[in-house]
Design a protein around this motif. Structure first.
Motif, PDB file in Angstrom:
ATOM      1  N   LEU A  18       0.828  -1.207   0.000  1.00 23.09           N
ATOM      2  CA  LEU A  18       0.000   0.000   0.000  1.00 23.09           C
ATOM      3  C   LEU A  18       0.861   1.256   0.000  1.00 23.09           C
ATOM      4  O   LEU A  18       0.612   2.199  -0.775  1.00 23.09           O
ATOM      5  N   GLY A  19       1.886   1.280   0.844  1.00 18.43           N
ATOM      6  CA  GLY A  19       2.767   2.441   0.897  1.00 18.43           C
ATOM      7  C   GLY A  19       3.505   2.671  -0.406  1.00 18.43           C
ATOM      8  O   GLY A  19       3.658   3.821  -0.854  1.00 18.43           O
ATOM      9  N   GLY A  26       1.797   7.158  -7.072  1.00 19.37           N
ATOM     10  CA  GLY A  26       0.975   8.374  -7.012  1.00 19.37           C
ATOM     11  C   GLY A  26      -0.518   8.123  -6.927  1.00 19.37           C
ATOM     12  O   GLY A  26      -1.312   8.991  -7.331  1.00 19.37           O
ATOM     13  N   ILE A  27      -0.932   6.969  -6.424  1.00 16.21           N
ATOM     14  CA  ILE A  27      -2.370   6.686  -6.294  1.00 16.21           C
ATOM     15  C   ILE A  27      -2.812   7.206  -4.926  1.00 16.21           C
ATOM     16  O   ILE A  27      -3.005   6.452  -3.966  1.00 16.21           O
ATOM     17  N   TYR A  28      -2.961   8.507  -4.847  1.00 16.06           N
ATOM     18  CA  TYR A  28      -3.241   9.153  -3.573  1.00 16.06           C
ATOM     19  C   TYR A  28      -4.671   8.922  -3.088  1.00 16.06           C
ATOM     20  O   TYR A  28      -4.979   9.173  -1.917  1.00 16.06           O
ATOM     21  N   GLY A  29      -5.530   8.455  -3.966  1.00 15.13           N
ATOM     22  CA  GLY A  29      -6.910   8.178  -3.586  1.00 15.13           C
ATOM     23  C   GLY A  29      -7.025   7.073  -2.546  1.00 15.13           C
ATOM     24  O   GLY A  29      -8.082   6.916  -1.922  1.00 15.13           O
ATOM     25  N   LEU A  30      -5.945   6.305  -2.357  1.00 10.28           N
ATOM     26  CA  LEU A  30      -5.961   5.250  -1.340  1.00 10.28           C
ATOM     27  C   LEU A  30      -5.827   5.808   0.059  1.00 10.28           C
ATOM     28  O   LEU A  30      -6.051   5.098   1.044  1.00 10.28           O
ATOM     29  N   ILE A  31      -5.459   7.092   0.172  1.00  8.31           N
ATOM     30  CA  ILE A  31      -5.363   7.740   1.482  1.00  8.31           C
ATOM     31  C   ILE A  31      -6.762   8.155   1.913  1.00  8.31           C
ATOM     32  O   ILE A  31      -7.486   8.814   1.171  1.00  8.31           O
ATOM     33  N   GLY A  49       3.812  17.800  -0.182  1.00 13.29           N
ATOM     34  CA  GLY A  49       4.371  16.459   0.000  1.00 13.29           C
ATOM     35  C   GLY A  49       3.604  15.592   0.977  1.00 13.29           C
ATOM     36  O   GLY A  49       4.098  14.544   1.413  1.00 13.29           O
ATOM     37  N   TYR A  50       2.385  16.006   1.335  1.00 12.58           N
ATOM     38  CA  TYR A  50       1.602  15.272   2.330  1.00 12.58           C
ATOM     39  C   TYR A  50       1.295  13.835   1.892  1.00 12.58           C
ATOM     40  O   TYR A  50       1.582  12.889   2.653  1.00 12.58           O
ATOM     41  N   PRO A  51       0.707  13.625   0.704  1.00 10.34           N
ATOM     42  CA  PRO A  51       0.381  12.237   0.334  1.00 10.34           C
ATOM     43  C   PRO A  51       1.628  11.385   0.099  1.00 10.34           C
ATOM     44  O   PRO A  51       1.634  10.186   0.403  1.00 10.34           O
ATOM     45  N   GLN A  52       2.675  11.994  -0.429  1.00 10.95           N
ATOM     46  CA  GLN A  52       3.906  11.237  -0.654  1.00 10.95           C
ATOM     47  C   GLN A  52       4.494  10.743   0.669  1.00 10.95           C
ATOM     48  O   GLN A  52       4.920   9.593   0.800  1.00 10.95           O
ATOM     49  N   LYS A  53       4.513  11.628   1.647  1.00  9.83           N
ATOM     50  CA  LYS A  53       5.056  11.258   2.960  1.00  9.83           C
ATOM     51  C   LYS A  53       4.145  10.264   3.680  1.00  9.83           C
ATOM     52  O   LYS A  53       4.614   9.434   4.461  1.00  9.83           O
ATOM     53  N   THR A  54       2.838  10.351   3.431  1.00 12.19           N
ATOM     54  CA  THR A  54       1.917   9.367   3.995  1.00 12.19           C
ATOM     55  C   THR A  54       2.234   7.978   3.452  1.00 12.19           C
ATOM     56  O   THR A  54       2.269   6.994   4.195  1.00 12.19           O
ATOM     57  N   GLY A  55       2.486   7.915   2.133  1.00 14.18           N
ATOM     58  CA  GLY A  55       2.877   6.642   1.524  1.00 14.18           C
ATOM     59  C   GLY A  55       4.172   6.121   2.110  1.00 14.18           C
ATOM     60  O   GLY A  55       4.306   4.923   2.397  1.00 14.18           O
TER      61      GLY A  55
END
Length: 240
Positions: A18-19, A26-31, A49-55
């Motif tokens: 998932l990460g 770049g599939i940020y919709g999984l957040i 960089g929020y979604p990237q760092k979440t991944g």
């Protein structure tokens, strides 16, 4: 125990996948909640960089669990607790850190929510764990016996079908509702050959007192073998 190990391994692999998909594809919709934001908010979060760092947080949580996984095959008694604790603290701590990359007007709320979750979840688990480690004892009366502490109850001697002192504990196959630690089992567990049973067990401290009631089997012992034998003698004398 094997089931716990498999579950932890599966969770670690899912975190890594998932990460990786979020961070590198770049599939940020999984957040959670990302797709419900406006396009402007989504773009601002991406620039910060929020979604990237979440991944990355999810990805490295899985990596950390995998790196810790070999200790489950060592003699270390608290391996599963260490892995679970790492996962919990790393994820919740990471959520607090990620709040700094939120959009400005939601940053304070994000900090408050993340910090509150950390305190409530980690504090709650710590409190439950501490309470579960509290001692228990078996007390006899003229009409019955009582097991004190968490999951303790009272039983009449009339409800006791059989009492035995066992040198070894049957295999405990599944936890239903209780505390299962390497050194301690308290609560309701599936026991091979006995079904759903109530356990108050200090592992590696034989003998074990088995009390069969008309409601369910009970297994209990004390770290001191002489105490367990005393319990057996007291109940056996009353039941006979």
């Amino acid at each position: 125990m094997a089931a716990v190990i498999v579950i932890q391994l599966v969770i670690a692999i899912l975190f890594i996948i998932l990460g990786w998909v979020i961070r590198f594809k770049g599939i940020y919709g999984l957040i959670s909640g990302f797709n419900t934001r406006s396009e402007a908010e989504q773009q601002e979060l991406i620039e910060k960089g929020y979604p990237q760092k979440t991944g990355s947080l999810i990805f490295f949580t899985g990596i950390g669990m995998i790196l810790l996984f070999p200790i489950t095959f060592s003699s270390f008694a608290y391996a599963n607790e260490v892995i679970f604790g790492f996962m919990l603290i790393f994820l919740l701590g990471g959520m607090i850190y990620l709040s700094k990359f939120e959009i400005q007007r939601k940053k304070k709320r994000s900090y408050i929510i993340s910090l509150s979750l950390f305190i409530i979840i980690v504090g709650g688990i710590a409190a439950i764990t501490a309470f579960s480690y509290q001692g228990y004892t078996l007390k006899t009366t003229n009409n019955g016996f009582e097991i004190t502490g968490m999951y303790g109850e009272e039983w009449d001697y009339a409800n006791v079908v059989n009492v035995e002192l066992m040198d070894s504990l049957p295999d405990v196959t599944w936890r239903q509702n209780g505390v299962g630690l390497p050194t301690l089992s308290k609560g309701y567990f599936k026991v091979e050959g006995y079904g759903s049973s109530l356990l108050f067990i200090q592992h590696q401290s034989p003998p074990y007192l088995y009390i069969e009631t008309d409601e369910r089997p009970i297994f209990i012992n004390d770290k001191d073998p002489s105490v367990t034998k005393k319990w057996y003698e007291e109940i056996n004398d009353k039941v006979q």
